[in-house]
Each structure stands twice: as C-alpha cells, then as structure tokens.
Design an enzyme around this catalytic site. Structure first.
Site, PDB file in Angstrom:
ATOM      1  N   CYS A   2       0.858  -1.180   0.000  1.00 40.38           N
ATOM      2  CA  CYS A   2       0.000   0.000   0.000  1.00 40.38           C
ATOM      3  C   CYS A   2       0.897   1.233   0.000  1.00 40.38           C
ATOM      4  O   CYS A   2       2.089   1.131   0.267  1.00 40.38           O
ATOM      5  CB  CYS A   2      -0.868   0.034   1.245  1.00 40.38           C
ATOM      6  SG  CYS A   2      -1.810  -1.470   1.481  1.00 40.38           S
ATOM      7  N   ARG A  27       1.719   1.883  -6.359  1.00 33.20           N
ATOM      8  CA  ARG A  27       1.935   0.826  -5.357  1.00 33.20           C
ATOM      9  C   ARG A  27       0.670   0.020  -5.096  1.00 33.20           C
ATOM     10  O   ARG A  27       0.721  -1.026  -4.462  1.00 33.20           O
ATOM     11  CB  ARG A  27       2.366   1.456  -4.024  1.00 33.20           C
ATOM     12  CG  ARG A  27       3.768   1.987  -4.025  1.00 33.20           C
ATOM     13  CD  ARG A  27       4.054   2.618  -2.692  1.00 33.20           C
ATOM     14  NE  ARG A  27       4.197   1.637  -1.644  1.00 33.20           N
ATOM     15  CZ  ARG A  27       5.351   1.170  -1.197  1.00 33.20           C
ATOM     16  NH1 ARG A  27       6.461   1.604  -1.710  1.00 33.20           N
ATOM     17  NH2 ARG A  27       5.400   0.282  -0.240  1.00 33.20           N
ATOM     18  N   TRP A  76      -3.693  -1.602  -1.434  1.00 36.84           N
ATOM     19  CA  TRP A  76      -3.587  -2.789  -2.293  1.00 36.84           C
ATOM     20  C   TRP A  76      -3.977  -3.921  -1.358  1.00 36.84           C
ATOM     21  O   TRP A  76      -3.210  -4.330  -0.484  1.00 36.84           O
ATOM     22  CB  TRP A  76      -2.154  -2.925  -2.804  1.00 36.84           C
ATOM     23  CG  TRP A  76      -1.873  -4.219  -3.487  1.00 36.84           C
ATOM     24  CD1 TRP A  76      -1.355  -5.355  -2.927  1.00 36.84           C
ATOM     25  CD2 TRP A  76      -2.077  -4.533  -4.863  1.00 36.84           C
ATOM     26  NE1 TRP A  76      -1.233  -6.332  -3.866  1.00 36.84           N
ATOM     27  CE2 TRP A  76      -1.667  -5.868  -5.067  1.00 36.84           C
ATOM     28  CE3 TRP A  76      -2.586  -3.809  -5.953  1.00 36.84           C
ATOM     29  CZ2 TRP A  76      -1.741  -6.494  -6.303  1.00 36.84           C
ATOM     30  CZ3 TRP A  76      -2.640  -4.446  -7.180  1.00 36.84           C
ATOM     31  CH2 TRP A  76      -2.224  -5.763  -7.348  1.00 36.84           C
ATOM     32  N   ASN A 100       0.775   0.082   6.377  1.00 36.98           N
ATOM     33  CA  ASN A 100       1.295  -0.683   5.248  1.00 36.98           C
ATOM     34  C   ASN A 100       2.007  -1.889   5.845  1.00 36.98           C
ATOM     35  O   ASN A 100       2.854  -1.725   6.725  1.00 36.98           O
ATOM     36  CB  ASN A 100       2.276   0.189   4.454  1.00 36.98           C
ATOM     37  CG  ASN A 100       2.860  -0.542   3.263  1.00 36.98           C
ATOM     38  OD1 ASN A 100       2.309  -1.543   2.811  1.00 36.98           O
ATOM     39  ND2 ASN A 100       3.979  -0.047   2.758  1.00 36.98           N
ATOM     40  N   GLY A 101       1.655  -3.091   5.421  1.00 36.95           N
ATOM     41  CA  GLY A 101       2.285  -4.297   5.969  1.00 36.95           C
ATOM     42  C   GLY A 101       1.231  -5.345   6.287  1.00 36.95           C
ATOM     43  O   GLY A 101       0.090  -5.242   5.836  1.00 36.95           O
ATOM     44  N   GLU A 480       9.784 -21.547 -18.707  1.00 36.15           N
ATOM     45  CA  GLU A 480       9.627 -20.156 -18.272  1.00 36.15           C
ATOM     46  C   GLU A 480      10.860 -19.323 -18.657  1.00 36.15           C
ATOM     47  O   GLU A 480      10.731 -18.168 -19.083  1.00 36.15           O
ATOM     48  CB  GLU A 480       9.372 -20.128 -16.755  1.00 36.15           C
ATOM     49  CG  GLU A 480       9.309 -18.762 -16.115  1.00 36.15           C
ATOM     50  CD  GLU A 480       8.180 -17.853 -16.607  1.00 36.15           C
ATOM     51  OE1 GLU A 480       7.313 -18.309 -17.371  1.00 36.15           O
ATOM     52  OE2 GLU A 480       8.207 -16.663 -16.251  1.00 36.15           O
ATOM     53  N   LYS A 484      10.615 -16.044 -20.998  1.00 39.40           N
ATOM     54  CA  LYS A 484      11.116 -14.716 -20.602  1.00 39.40           C
ATOM     55  C   LYS A 484      11.992 -14.144 -21.708  1.00 39.40           C
ATOM     56  O   LYS A 484      11.888 -12.988 -22.064  1.00 39.40           O
ATOM     57  CB  LYS A 484      11.941 -14.781 -19.309  1.00 39.40           C
ATOM     58  CG  LYS A 484      11.264 -14.873 -17.990  1.00 39.40           C
ATOM     59  CD  LYS A 484      10.428 -13.715 -17.554  1.00 39.40           C
ATOM     60  CE  LYS A 484       9.058 -13.777 -18.144  1.00 39.40           C
ATOM     61  NZ  LYS A 484       7.979 -14.309 -17.454  1.00 39.40           N
ATOM     62  N   GLU A 487       9.920 -13.181 -24.775  1.00 42.99           N
ATOM     63  CA  GLU A 487       9.028 -12.039 -24.524  1.00 42.99           C
ATOM     64  C   GLU A 487       9.736 -10.700 -24.628  1.00 42.99           C
ATOM     65  O   GLU A 487       9.206  -9.772 -25.226  1.00 42.99           O
ATOM     66  CB  GLU A 487       8.432 -12.128 -23.106  1.00 42.99           C
ATOM     67  CG  GLU A 487       7.271 -13.069 -22.965  1.00 42.99           C
ATOM     68  CD  GLU A 487       6.743 -13.093 -21.533  1.00 42.99           C
ATOM     69  OE1 GLU A 487       5.523 -12.998 -21.371  1.00 42.99           O
ATOM     70  OE2 GLU A 487       7.540 -13.205 -20.580  1.00 42.99           O
ATOM     71  N   HIS A 503      14.739 -36.890 -29.256  1.00 45.51           N
ATOM     72  CA  HIS A 503      13.631 -37.210 -30.158  1.00 45.51           C
ATOM     73  C   HIS A 503      13.345 -36.049 -31.117  1.00 45.51           C
ATOM     74  O   HIS A 503      12.221 -35.932 -31.616  1.00 45.51           O
ATOM     75  CB  HIS A 503      12.385 -37.549 -29.342  1.00 45.51           C
ATOM     76  CG  HIS A 503      12.594 -38.712 -28.426  1.00 45.51           C
ATOM     77  ND1 HIS A 503      12.837 -39.986 -28.892  1.00 45.51           N
ATOM     78  CD2 HIS A 503      12.652 -38.787 -27.077  1.00 45.51           C
ATOM     79  CE1 HIS A 503      13.020 -40.794 -27.853  1.00 45.51           C
ATOM     80  NE2 HIS A 503      12.920 -40.095 -26.743  1.00 45.51           N
ATOM     81  N   LYS A 604      -0.036  -6.836 -20.471  1.00 51.53           N
ATOM     82  CA  LYS A 604       0.135  -7.379 -19.121  1.00 51.53           C
ATOM     83  C   LYS A 604      -1.022  -8.298 -18.768  1.00 51.53           C
ATOM     84  O   LYS A 604      -0.851  -9.345 -18.163  1.00 51.53           O
ATOM     85  CB  LYS A 604       0.214  -6.211 -18.124  1.00 51.53           C
ATOM     86  CG  LYS A 604       0.417  -6.629 -16.681  1.00 51.53           C
ATOM     87  CD  LYS A 604       1.825  -7.102 -16.457  1.00 51.53           C
ATOM     88  CE  LYS A 604       2.047  -7.737 -15.115  1.00 51.53           C
ATOM     89  NZ  LYS A 604       3.171  -8.678 -15.116  1.00 51.53           N
TER      90      LYS A 604
HETATM   91  C1  G6P Z   1      -0.252 -12.226 -20.461  1.00 48.47           C
HETATM   92  C2  G6P Z   1       1.035 -11.744 -19.818  1.00 48.47           C
HETATM   93  C3  G6P Z   1       1.799 -12.914 -19.188  1.00 48.47           C
HETATM   94  C4  G6P Z   1       0.912 -13.646 -18.205  1.00 48.47           C
HETATM   95  C5  G6P Z   1      -0.391 -14.104 -18.875  1.00 48.47           C
HETATM   96  C6  G6P Z   1      -1.378 -14.626 -17.857  1.00 48.47           C
HETATM   97  O1  G6P Z   1       0.044 -12.987 -21.576  1.00 48.47           O
HETATM   98  O2  G6P Z   1       1.843 -11.085 -20.785  1.00 48.47           O
HETATM   99  O3  G6P Z   1       2.947 -12.427 -18.507  1.00 48.47           O
HETATM  100  O4  G6P Z   1       1.591 -14.759 -17.715  1.00 48.47           O
HETATM  101  O5  G6P Z   1      -1.030 -12.994 -19.530  1.00 48.47           O
HETATM  102  O6  G6P Z   1      -1.758 -13.580 -17.026  1.00 48.47           O
HETATM  103  P1  G6P Z   1      -2.384 -13.778 -15.608  1.00 48.47           P
HETATM  104  O7  G6P Z   1      -2.700 -12.380 -15.145  1.00 48.47           O
HETATM  105  O8  G6P Z   1      -3.627 -14.607 -15.782  1.00 48.47           O
HETATM  106  O9  G6P Z   1      -1.395 -14.470 -14.753  1.00 48.47           O
END
Ligand code: G6P
Length: 609
Positions: A2, A27, A76, A100-101, A480, A484, A487, A503, A604
């Site tokens: 927060c 935040r 938050w 906050n915490g 993953e 990364k 992306e 294979h 996002k």
């Molecule tokens: C988008 C983002 C990814 C994320 C995916 C799922 O493709 O670019 O980084 O993993 O959505 O999003 P979520 O909010 O459901 O984890």
C-alpha cells in the site's frame, strides 16, 4: 504494497496528501482514504476504487478544509476485499491510523478485543491496531507510549501513521520491516512509504529503521528505539521521480526481480508458524472432507501462470499425492471434459482477469469446486472462485512476469502442504516447512549473482536461438526461462524436457547454439540431466549450466559457464532456478537496447479471447 502519506506543518494538508497519494498510486489502487484533524476533530474520508473516486468525494472539502495535519493511504488489498469499510484510515475513540504491511497475529488480537466488547467494522488486519492504540492511550502517559505498547503486541510487518485528535499538531509513526521515509521541510514534515511522494516537496529525507517510533510536529522530529532517542542523518535524494518509483533501478522488471525477497517473505507471513512449523491456510476455507474426497485437480492458466501450473502439478502430486492434470486455459475451456463433482479446478492468474483463465474457471465451476491462486484481491477470478489463495506479490508493472511467478510457486507449495495435512498424508512436515523459512535468504543470495549473469548475458546476447533444458520440477522452469527470453529479447528460445531432446531438437544443436541446462542436485535428476548435457555438449553446444549441486567436476568439462545457486530443498529449487533466468532475459534485452518493461505486441493482462 500500500502507499501511505502524512503531512504536518502550516500549509493546508489535504492537497498535499492527495498529491502524495497520486504519486504513490503505482503501489496499489483499490481504495484510498485520508484523515485530517480539523478544529480538534478527526475527519475521515474513504472511497473504494481509484484515487479519482476519493478526489471526487473531496472536491468541496479541498476548498473548505483548513487542517494542517493529516494522513492518507492508497490500498492494495491483502486482508478483506476492496471496499469503503476496508479502506484506511481505521479509527477508534479519537485516534486513527493508516498501515502498510501485514499483522500476522491479527485474528487472535481481534478475538481478544471482541471479548472486551470492541465492535469491528472491517475485515482488515489493520483495524486491530486502531482499537489497540485507543485502548493503550487510556492507560499510558503519552500517545507515543501507547504506540509503543500497541506495537509490542503485534507480530508481522508494519509502517503506521497515527493521529490523535487531542494532539492536533502531531503525527505518530511506528515502523518494522516496511519502509517509511520522513521528508524534512521548513517548519513542516512530509511522510511517505516511498520517495516519489516526497520529491515535489523536498529532497532532504530521514529513513526510519526497524523498531523506530517517531513523533512529528511542525518543528520537531523525535525518533526513539528501545526507549532511547535516535539521531538520524538527513540525506539528500538525487533521483528523479521515475527512478524513485523503480527504487533506483533502470526498469520495473529488474526492480520486481529484486522485490522477490520481500514479497516472498510477505507470502509466508501468518501462513507459516515459525515455532510450531505448521502451515495455516484457513483463509482459503478449504475443508478436510472436501480435500479427502478430491480425485483430480485440473490446473489451468495462461503464459507464465501456466508454467506455475506445471510446477504446482509436480508439487501437489509429490507432496499431497493427489493426481493433477494441467491445461492451457484456452484449451480447457473448449475441450470435452470429464469432470467429476469431487474434482477441483485450480486456476492460477496474476491479474485475476485473464479472459481464458476466467472462462476455464467458470466452466469448471459448473461441475465441481474451484480454487484460485491469484495476486489481485477483488479481481474477477478471485471473486468467482470458491476458494482463493492470494500470492501477495504486490502490483507487477513490467509486462514480463517475475515476482508474480515465484510467489505463485510459493503459494502452490503452501497449498500442497496444506492439502497433504488435511489428507493426513504429510510426511516430514517440519523439514518441508523449515525449508520455506530459509527461502527469502536463499533468494537474497541468488540475487547476488546478478553481476555474473550480466556478464553471461553480454557473452550470448547476439545469438538468435537459445535452448533451455530441464527435467522434473526444472522442466517448467526451462519453459519459463525460454518464455522470458522470447518475450523481452525477441530471441527464439525453446524450453524442452532434457530427456526428450534426442527425439528431435538435438538436430538443432551445432557449435553455435547456446543451451541453458538446469541441473538440480537431486541425485537421479542430476545424473540423468548430466547425461543429456553431455549429449548436446558432444555436439558442440555452448552450454550454460545452472546448478545447486556441488558436483562441479563432472559438469566442468562440457560447459562454458556454470552458475551455482544455494540449495534449500528439492521442492524449492524451481523458485531459485527461476531467478538467474529472469536476470538473463533482462540483461540480454537491456543490452540489446529493447524496451524491457513494454515488449512489443504483448499486454500485461489479456482480457479478451
Ligand atoms: C499475459 C502476460 C503474461 C501472463 C499471462 C497470464 O500474456 O503477458 O505475462 O503470464 O497474460 O496472465 P495472468 O494475469 O492470468 O497471470
């Protein structure tokens, strides 16, 4: 996560508080509130939603308010949904505070206060602090003494700003494990959880330390710890606003990678009892009989969250012995399903708004129980699921997910332990839980490899293809790591189960292909992965090994680079393995001059199909 602000001086406090909250909205932003002392009386205004809702509520007050002392908060949510009742400040008998915490022992304190007749109006952990403070004020000489007494009852992390209407020109502050900074002006002080809120007003700041208690008036900043007055240096901040938001890092992504020590500590708070080594996930309201009856858990997610599902499958099957099936949410929603009423659909999502994941969860909910592992309190997925476990990663701004992913893995591990406890099948609980307590420290040590990874990124950044290999729990991490890199660097990268390369993908290997091999120390996995490493090594691949094993002599002859990680437990290795891969992708993209936080074509949160 927060944001909190405070002002005490001679100017009108309200515009300064609202401006400060605006600077901190990054935040967290599900509700906001302010409190002022106006003519010796506390006046509190709160509104759910973004800060604009609070500003609208206060339009008239902005001209009429004369208070020169106030506190504010942008929330938050961690405890309780986003709503006006749960928004801060929380008040009790002439005092109010923002926080906050996380207060770990809030439930036992709440019960104690309820027995004494206190009536609670919110679901937050913070409200107990307000009532405790009001109670202590009745028996202590000064509000500062009361604050000390109150703080001594709390376990967890906190930064508090409190007002007492009997002391209209004072702000009281307490801090432990959550940042709070005091901005020093001429006859005035500004207080905030983060530097950006202070920059429009002052660059001279005092950083409070854990255990500090402070009392601020327009002309005096008194700080003490353990009953002894503290003299703190006033330091000058040279950052601009954007740098300050990123805590001095050049991008949100690298800031969020470095946030992982803190957010993973938060994810464990009040869920893991350090002394009894028990895991408490009662917040999910999962019942023992439901868990015992569960036949299959269907895990669904998209992108990075789908990789978290793959790790969760390994963890739940191995720790709780419940069969798991993993689906891309976009496939699950249209597949012919044979769900049983005793199955569980477990959706993992950072945002809680991904359209495919939501649709998969709703589809599952038509036939069986649903659980969500989610970061955003109040999001659609968290509201639609029957049971929720929040990841507490705080707002993640960079499009490429980092801290949200590792907190998803922590949540999956906690859930696996809780499920096994409920089934009565958990073996070696103490070891399993103790390992978690070492996790934040191990993450901290892993992050110290940043310079090593940066150098490795420089060495390989011009390659157009990279292969990532892993087995068992490290296979999803290989996926993953590849995701990364794709992306944010636009480099073609593939993650593969190391045992499968013979294979097909081994045909790609030549003496110019970088291959990242994840080698966990677990004996069988190490031996098998090492033999896969040799398969690609003997065909000329340029190997970067990432390992928590000490068997370096066996790795060294085949590799160009070895990165050695700390080891705490086989089940937690994927979390630590993720970090060098996040750093690798970050440094490659950054060195190649790309827009790390906003990669092309990506969003996002994907709220359309
Ligand atoms: C988008 C983002 C990814 C994320 C995916 C799922 O493709 O670019 O980084 O993993 O959505 O999003 P979520 O909010 O459901 O984890």
């Amino acid at each position: 996560m927060c944001g909190i602000v405070g002002y005490v001086g001679t100017k009108k406090a309200l515009p300064i508080l609202l401006d400060g909250l605006g600077q901190l909205e990054y935040r967290g932003y599900d509700s906001a509130g302010v409190a002022l002392v106006e003519d010796g009386q506390l006046e509190i205004s709160r509104a759910p939603g973004r800060l604009s809702a609070l500003k609208k509520l206060l339009t008239e007050k902005l001209t009429t308010s004369t208070g020169t002392n106030g506190i504010g908060h942008t929330r938050w949510a961690t405890h309780g949904k986003p709503s006006e009742a749960n928004a801060h400040p929380h008040a009790s008998e002439g005092v109010c505070l923002v926080h906050n915490g996380i207060i770990e022992n809030h439930l036992e304190l709440r019960r104690e206060l309820e027995r004494e007749g206190v009536v609670f109006t919110s679901e937050t952990d913070t409200e107990v602090a307000a009532h405790l403070l009001a109670k202590e004020i009745k028996t202590t000489a000064t509000p500062l003494d009361a604050l000390k007494q109150m703080a001594s009852r709390l376990r967890g992390s906190y930064a508090f700003l409190a007002l007492d209407e009997r002391f209209p020109d004072r702000i009281f502050v307490a801090k432990t494990a959550t940042p709070i900074i005091i901005g020093v002006g001429e006859g005035e002080f500004f207080i905030a959880s983060d530097i950006p809120a202070l920059l429009p007003y002052t660059r001279s700041v005092i950083m409070l330390e854990d255990g500090d208690i402070a009392e601020l008036s327009p002309t005096r900043c008194y700080i003490e710890r353990d009953g002894v007055e503290q003299k703190r240096e006033v330091v000058q901040i040279t950052w601009d606003r954007t740098t300050a938001e990123k805590r001095g890092f050049p991008h949100y992504m690298i800031k969020e990678i470095f946030d992982q020590v803190e957010v993973i500590s938060d994810a464990l708070r009040e869920r893991v009892d350090m002394s009894s080594l028990e895991v408490d996930l009662s917040e999910t309201h999962l019942k023992e009989d439901q868990v015992k009856a569960t036949r299959t858990i269907h895990l669904v997610g998209c992108g990075t969250a789908w990789h978290a599902c793959l790790v969760a499958k390994y963890l739940i099957e191995s720790i709780a012995g419940i069969q798991c099936v993993v689906d891309h949410a976009s496939e699950f929603r249209y597949r012919s399903l044979t769900l049983h009423k005793d199955d569980i659909v477990l959706a993992i999502s950072q945002s809680g708004e991904t359209a495919d994941t939501l649709a998969a969860l709703l589809r599952g909910g038509e036939q069986c129980r649903t659980v969500a592992i989610c970061n955003v309190v109040g999001s659609t997925i968290s509201r639609k699921a029957d049971h929720v476990l929040f990841t507490r990663a705080g707002p993640e701004i960079s499009v490429a997910s980092t801290k949200a992913f590792t907190t998803q893995l922590v949540a999956a591990y906690l859930l696996a332990i809780a499920l096994a406890e409920m089934k009565g099948t958990l073996e070696q609980r103490r070891e399993a839980v103790r390992a978690l307590l070492n996790l934040p420290g191990a993450i901290d040590s892993t992050l110290k490899l940043n310079d090593v990874i940066e150098r490795i990124a420089e060495r390989y950044r011009t390659h157009r293809h990279v292969l990532f290999l892993g087995r068992g729990l490290c296979y999803p991490i290989a996926l993953e790591g590849a995701l990364k890199l794709k992306e944010i660097s636009y480099i073609h990268a593939e993650g593969y189960p190391a045992g499968e390369i013979k294979h097909g993908p081994i045909a790609l290997v030549d003496d110019n292909l970088p291959v990242v091999v994840l080698l966990p120390r677990q004996n069988e996995l190490f031996d098998k992965t090492l033999s896969n490493l040799r398969e690609v090594g003997s065909r000329g691949a340029r190997i970067i090994a990432i390992t928590d094993s000490e068997r370096h002599d066996e790795i060294a002859p085949y590799v160009e680079e070895v990165v050695t990680l700390p080891f705490i437990s086989h089940h937690l290795t994927p979390i630590l393995m993720s970090i060098p891969l996040q750093l690798f992708a970050y440094h490659v993209a950054q060195k190649n001059g790309l827009d790390v936080d906003l990669p092309r074509n990506l969003a996002k949160s994907v709220t359309v199909e």
